[in-house]
Design an enzyme around this catalytic site. Structure first.
Site, PDB file in Angstrom:
ATOM      1  N   LYS A  54       1.067  -1.180   0.288  1.00  0.00           N
ATOM      2  CA  LYS A  54      -0.154  -0.015  -0.193  1.00  0.00           C
ATOM      3  C   LYS A  54       0.028   1.107   0.129  1.00  0.00           C
ATOM      4  O   LYS A  54       0.951   1.900  -0.824  1.00  0.00           O
ATOM      5  CB  LYS A  54      -0.768   0.058   1.158  1.00  0.00           C
ATOM      6  CG  LYS A  54      -1.678  -1.582   1.441  1.00  0.00           C
ATOM      7  CD  LYS A  54      -2.691  -0.955   2.292  1.00  0.00           C
ATOM      8  CE  LYS A  54      -3.375  -2.438   2.604  1.00  0.00           C
ATOM      9  NZ  LYS A  54      -4.197  -2.829   3.401  1.00  0.00           N
ATOM     10  N   GLN A  98      -4.221  -0.855   9.830  1.00  0.00           N
ATOM     11  CA  GLN A  98      -4.280  -2.547   9.050  1.00  0.00           C
ATOM     12  C   GLN A  98      -4.898  -3.527   9.984  1.00  0.00           C
ATOM     13  O   GLN A  98      -4.950  -3.799  11.409  1.00  0.00           O
ATOM     14  CB  GLN A  98      -2.850  -3.324   9.227  1.00  0.00           C
ATOM     15  CG  GLN A  98      -2.375  -3.578   8.459  1.00  0.00           C
ATOM     16  CD  GLN A  98      -3.290  -4.630   7.365  1.00  0.00           C
ATOM     17  OE1 GLN A  98      -3.521  -2.899   6.444  1.00  0.00           O
ATOM     18  NE2 GLN A  98      -3.764  -5.529   6.036  1.00  0.00           N
ATOM     19  N   ASP A 121     -10.421   3.212   4.176  1.00  0.00           N
ATOM     20  CA  ASP A 121     -11.299   1.450   4.007  1.00  0.00           C
ATOM     21  C   ASP A 121     -13.005   2.100   3.913  1.00  0.00           C
ATOM     22  O   ASP A 121     -13.420   0.856   3.640  1.00  0.00           O
ATOM     23  CB  ASP A 121     -10.889   1.295   5.760  1.00  0.00           C
ATOM     24  CG  ASP A 121     -10.072   0.217   5.586  1.00  0.00           C
ATOM     25  OD1 ASP A 121      -9.577  -0.109   3.801  1.00  0.00           O
ATOM     26  OD2 ASP A 121      -8.769  -0.583   6.503  1.00  0.00           O
TER      27      ASP A 121
HETATM   28  N1  GUN Z   1      -7.049  -6.302   6.142  1.00  0.00           N
HETATM   29  C1  GUN Z   1      -6.736  -7.336   4.933  1.00  0.00           C
HETATM   30  N2  GUN Z   1      -7.767  -6.465   3.901  1.00  0.00           N
HETATM   31  C2  GUN Z   1      -7.425  -5.361   4.621  1.00  0.00           C
HETATM   32  C3  GUN Z   1      -8.380  -3.997   4.545  1.00  0.00           C
HETATM   33  O1  GUN Z   1      -8.450  -3.230   3.413  1.00  0.00           O
HETATM   34  N3  GUN Z   1      -8.342  -3.092   5.016  1.00  0.00           N
HETATM   35  C4  GUN Z   1      -7.459  -3.068   6.629  1.00  0.00           C
HETATM   36  N4  GUN Z   1      -7.830  -1.690   7.189  1.00  0.00           N
HETATM   37  N5  GUN Z   1      -6.629  -3.711   6.762  1.00  0.00           N
HETATM   38  C5  GUN Z   1      -7.072  -5.320   6.027  1.00  0.00           C
END
Ligand code: GUN
Length: 300
Positions: A54, A98, A121
């Site tokens: 990311k 995350q 998100d």
């Molecule tokens: N963990 C796995 N996929 C995601 C996501 O799309 N967002 C977040 N915040 N954590 C994740």
């Protein structure tokens, strides 16, 4: 007949190209550089790999990209204080915490403490509520369903009138927002889940079948209507000892080879919905930055 393969990598790259151009324009015309802060707690290698990807993509898009890494012993108060600081930071337009968090932390309290306008998100109840009420223009839409919708639109266009869609899986993270997006696009939507009786027959009725259950290759060819569009959101690591001792591989929730012989279009795993999620995160961060400075946003 063999299905069209929906190449998520290629489609995500085309989304990223637009984000890069729009970011350059925002910087030039408004003097605003989108800022994304990603927060990770603990040392889980898979989570660190996702977060690093990311961050790399944010930098590639021309954003300010910041990563905050807290130790696995971090307290709820420490994490809350960091989110509060990022909420007040004018250079940060998007905050992503995350998941999963270590077991002693309460993820919902943290997620709901993110300012909704920075919740890239799309997990804050304010954004989930806007999606549920069809206010897609005002919402930051959860990245995986938003990405899956981009793939659906590639096949069917913006208006799904007259088409039946079945979403298997009813999570807040995916199934519920996905159903709301399909409904907003005029599809006739059925939500199926683990308590649905005769799931194969329900799936058989779908022009658009979206599966997010986390069960390796559950959906078989005889569950799928001929010519249907099949979107596979599952990522399951399974044994692949035929490739060597201890080897594993990734498969989706759909038995790809047999379903591809029946479907009209299908997403592969990996390389389908997965790459779209990160592209949508970049697009959400750009939207958040543009909204902050009053710029019009592109259609979600
Ligand atoms: N963990 C796995 N996929 C995601 C996501 O799309 N967002 C977040 N915040 N954590 C994740």
């Amino acid at each position: 007949m063999s299905a069209d393969i929906l190449d998520g990598k290629q489609i995500a790259a085309s989304v990223i190209d637009v984000v890069k151009l729009d970011t350059a324009r925002l910087i030039e015309e408004a003097g605003v550089t989108p800022g994304l802060a990603v927060v990770i707690v603990g040392e889980d290698p898979a989570s660190h790999a996702y977060v690093a990807a990311k961050g790399r993509m944010a930098t590639e898009c021309g954003f300010v990209s910041v990563q905050h890494t807290l130790s696995k012993a971090a307290t709820q108060d420490e994490l809350a204080a960091l989110v509060a600081k990022l909420n007040d930071d004018d250079a940060i337009h998007g905050i992503l915490v995350q998941l999963p968090l270590p077991g002693h932390l309460q993820p919902d309290l943290i997620i709901q403490s993110i300012k909704p306008e920075k919740d890239v998100d799309g997990l804050h109840v304010m954004n989930a509520g806007k999606v549920a009420t069809g206010d897609l223009h005002g919402a930051l839409v959860s990245c995986t369903p938003a990405g899956a919708m981009v793939l659906v639109r590639r096949i069917h266009g913006d208006d799904l009138s007259g088409l039946t869609a079945v979403v298997v899986g009813r999570s807040n993270l995916f199934g519920k927002p996905m159903s709301a997006l399909l409904l907003a696009a005029n599809a006739t939507v059925t939500m199926a889940h683990s308590r649905t009786s005769n799931l194969p027959a329900v799936c058989q009725g779908a022009d658009i079948l979206v599966v997010a259950v986390g069960r390796a290759e559950m959906v078989k060819a005889d569950w799928v209507k001929r010519g249907a569009t099949v979107i596979d959101v599952g990522i399951n690591r399974v044994d692949a000892s035929e490739k060597g001792t201890g080897k594993t591989c990734l498969v989706g929730d759909v038995a790809f080879a047999q379903v591809a012989a029946v479907a009209g279009a299908i997403t592969p795993v990996p390389g389908g919905v997965g790459p779209m999620t990160i592209a949508m995160l970049m697009r959400n961060t750009l939207h958040a930055a543009r909204r902050k400075c009053g710029a019009d946003i592109a259609k979600i």
